[in-house]
Design a protein around this motif. Structure first.
Motif, PDB file in Angstrom:
ATOM      1  N   ASP A 260     -21.978  41.397  -5.038  1.00  0.00           N
ATOM      2  CA  ASP A 260     -22.152  42.794  -4.629  1.00  0.00           C
ATOM      3  C   ASP A 260     -23.034  43.546  -5.623  1.00  0.00           C
ATOM      4  OD1 ASP A 260     -21.754  45.089  -3.119  1.00  0.00           O
ATOM      5  OD2 ASP A 260     -19.564  45.072  -3.306  1.00  0.00           O
ATOM      6  N   TYR A 261     -23.686  44.584  -5.135  1.00  0.00           N
ATOM      7  CA  TYR A 261     -24.518  45.483  -5.960  1.00  0.00           C
ATOM      8  C   TYR A 261     -23.691  46.683  -6.416  1.00  0.00           C
ATOM      9  CZ  TYR A 261     -24.466  47.735  -1.403  1.00  0.00           C
ATOM     10  OH  TYR A 261     -24.041  48.281  -0.217  1.00  0.00           O
ATOM     11  N   GLU A 262     -24.029  47.229  -7.586  1.00  0.00           N
ATOM     12  CA  GLU A 262     -23.465  48.491  -8.058  1.00  0.00           C
ATOM     13  C   GLU A 262     -24.495  49.154  -8.970  1.00  0.00           C
ATOM     14  OE1 GLU A 262     -19.326  49.106  -8.845  1.00  0.00           O
ATOM     15  OE2 GLU A 262     -18.921  46.957  -8.717  1.00  0.00           O
ATOM     16  N   GLY A 263     -25.043  50.293  -8.547  1.00  0.00           N
ATOM     17  CA  GLY A 263     -26.005  51.031  -9.354  1.00  0.00           C
ATOM     18  C   GLY A 263     -25.290  52.015 -10.265  1.00  0.00           C
TER      19      GLY A 263
ATOM     20  N   GLU B 139     -29.554  56.384  -6.970  1.00  0.00           N
ATOM     21  CA  GLU B 139     -29.754  55.778  -5.651  1.00  0.00           C
ATOM     22  C   GLU B 139     -29.951  54.280  -5.815  1.00  0.00           C
ATOM     23  OE1 GLU B 139     -33.486  55.807  -2.635  1.00  0.00           O
ATOM     24  OE2 GLU B 139     -32.470  57.737  -2.819  1.00  0.00           O
ATOM     25  N   THR B 140     -29.276  53.507  -4.978  1.00  0.00           N
ATOM     26  CA  THR B 140     -29.459  52.061  -4.932  1.00  0.00           C
ATOM     27  C   THR B 140     -30.079  51.691  -3.592  1.00  0.00           C
ATOM     28  OG1 THR B 140     -27.488  51.754  -6.300  1.00  0.00           O
ATOM     29  CG2 THR B 140     -28.320  49.817  -5.136  1.00  0.00           C
TER      30      THR B 140
ATOM     31  N   LEU C 151     -31.345  48.348  -1.181  1.00  0.00           N
ATOM     32  CA  LEU C 151     -31.305  46.910  -0.933  1.00  0.00           C
ATOM     33  C   LEU C 151     -32.360  46.596   0.115  1.00  0.00           C
ATOM     34  CD1 LEU C 151     -30.071  44.089  -1.210  1.00  0.00           C
ATOM     35  CD2 LEU C 151     -28.326  44.772   0.448  1.00  0.00           C
ATOM     36  N   ASN C 152     -33.377  45.837  -0.270  1.00  0.00           N
ATOM     37  CA  ASN C 152     -34.494  45.500   0.609  1.00  0.00           C
ATOM     38  C   ASN C 152     -35.113  46.760   1.223  1.00  0.00           C
ATOM     39  OD1 ASN C 152     -34.003  42.741   0.120  1.00  0.00           O
ATOM     40  ND2 ASN C 152     -32.468  42.690   1.743  1.00  0.00           N
ATOM     41  N   GLY C 153     -35.195  47.810   0.398  1.00  0.00           N
ATOM     42  CA  GLY C 153     -35.824  49.056   0.814  1.00  0.00           C
ATOM     43  C   GLY C 153     -34.914  50.032   1.515  1.00  0.00           C
ATOM     44  N   ASN C 154     -33.697  49.624   1.844  1.00  0.00           N
ATOM     45  CA  ASN C 154     -32.757  50.498   2.549  1.00  0.00           C
ATOM     46  C   ASN C 154     -31.768  51.108   1.555  1.00  0.00           C
ATOM     47  OD1 ASN C 154     -33.740  49.810   5.215  1.00  0.00           O
ATOM     48  ND2 ASN C 154     -32.738  47.823   4.938  1.00  0.00           N
ATOM     49  N   ARG C 155     -31.590  52.415   1.617  1.00  0.00           N
ATOM     50  CA  ARG C 155     -30.683  53.095   0.706  1.00  0.00           C
ATOM     51  C   ARG C 155     -29.238  52.744   1.037  1.00  0.00           C
ATOM     52  NH1 ARG C 155     -31.374  59.404   0.393  1.00  0.00           N
ATOM     53  NH2 ARG C 155     -30.177  59.339   2.338  1.00  0.00           N
ATOM     54  N   VAL C 156     -28.506  52.262   0.017  1.00  0.00           N
ATOM     55  CA  VAL C 156     -27.114  51.872   0.232  1.00  0.00           C
ATOM     56  C   VAL C 156     -26.143  52.686  -0.631  1.00  0.00           C
ATOM     57  CG1 VAL C 156     -27.562  49.544   1.082  1.00  0.00           C
ATOM     58  CG2 VAL C 156     -27.480  49.939  -1.389  1.00  0.00           C
ATOM     59  N   GLN C 157     -26.630  53.288  -1.690  1.00  0.00           N
ATOM     60  CA  GLN C 157     -25.821  54.193  -2.511  1.00  0.00           C
ATOM     61  C   GLN C 157     -26.643  55.439  -2.816  1.00  0.00           C
ATOM     62  OE1 GLN C 157     -24.796  51.204  -5.718  1.00  0.00           O
ATOM     63  NE2 GLN C 157     -22.739  52.012  -5.390  1.00  0.00           N
TER      64      GLN C 157
END
Length: 271
Positions: free
Chosen positions: A111-114, A186-187, A189-195
């Motif tokens: 998982d990602y976490e910015g 802001e995070t 993923l592949n150009g799409n904002r997820v956070q």
């Protein structure tokens, strides 16, 4: 050890100050930031694409991580504990800007976490919240990659696989960030904002974290406090959104931390 010039390009501090300060931690510890500023207007030695980035502090003595520190994240996980949630990262678990972050082959839930990283500038113990900011050298971005299916009842096993966190692209000094508690994070993923949130949403703000941590552990120059991630992590998306080989993660905060995901191969067993 490099310095990003104001007009673009990278200034090599190693060839100018390396005899006195072998790395960025030493420069901070010996109060050398003022020396580094003398070269702000120097002609750049490199462009960003010419260098391989290390983690901002590649040899920290301590990396403290704060969990569940944003209101939305706490709601996602049903967190009710009022005290700061802390865990430790090891230095070999992190890479720099533009480097590959490695998804463990043993995980299906990477998982990602910015997050905002705080870099400590001077030694201190039992630091008061009112004096905490004087102990900060600067700030950076952090991608606190989480191996969710290895977190079990606590976080250590899910946070310390080699090369699963990213730290960069650079340290922004404290005086260049007058309102660290009002920064956009802001995070993508592949150009799409997820956070998407601001550091104003922290439950425990930066000065409280420094006071709390320094009560039981003396802080040293180059130590890092990773201050927590906003809501929107992949584990709580519907359906869940985890990282896979070839994905691109960007943390827009103080600069833009950019990393590609690759898969770390399983170690071979001895015959």
């Amino acid at each position: 050890m490099v310095y990003k010039g104001r007009e673009g390009g990278i200034i090599d501090l190693g060839k100018r100050l390396g005899a006195r300060y072998p790395d960025l931690r030493a420069l901070i510890e010996d109060e050398g930031i003022a020396d580094a500023r003398r070269f702000l207007q120097a002609k750049p030695d490199y462009q960003e694409e010419d260098v391989v980035f290390l983690p901002v502090i590649n040899n920290p003595r301590k990396i403290f991580c704060v969990g569940m520190n944003y209101a939305e994240k706490r709601a996602e996980f049903g967190e009710m504990n009022s005290a700061p949630t802390l865990f430790i990262r090891f230095p070999d678990s992190q890479v720099g800007h533009n480097c590959d972050v490695e998804k463990p082959a043993q995980s299906n839930e990477f998982d990602y976490e910015g997050e905002l990283a705080v870099i400590i500038g001077k030694r201190g113990k039992e630091i008061s919240a009112s004096n905490a900011f004087s102990y900060i050298a600067g700030y950076s971005c952090y991608m606190d990659g989480s191996v969710r299916d290895w977190q079990h009842t606590w976080f250590t096993a899910g946070k310390n696989w080699q090369n699963t966190g990213a730290f960069g692209p650079w340290l922004v000094t404290r005086d260049d960030v007058p309102e660290p508690q009002n920064l956009h994070i802001e995070t993508r993923l592949n150009g799409n904002r997820v956070q998407n949130d601001t550091t104003a949403s922290m439950i425990h703000p930066i000065e409280e974290l420094i006071e709390y941590i320094s009560t039981f552990s003396e802080l040293s120059p180059g130590d890092v406090i990773i201050t927590g991630s906003p809501g929107g992590v992949g584990k709580k998306c519907t359906p869940p959104l985890f990282l896979h080989e070839g994905d691109i993660v960007e943390i827009e905060h103080i600069g833009c931390l950019h990393n590609s995901i690759t898969t770390r191969k399983r170690a071979c067993s001895a015959a």
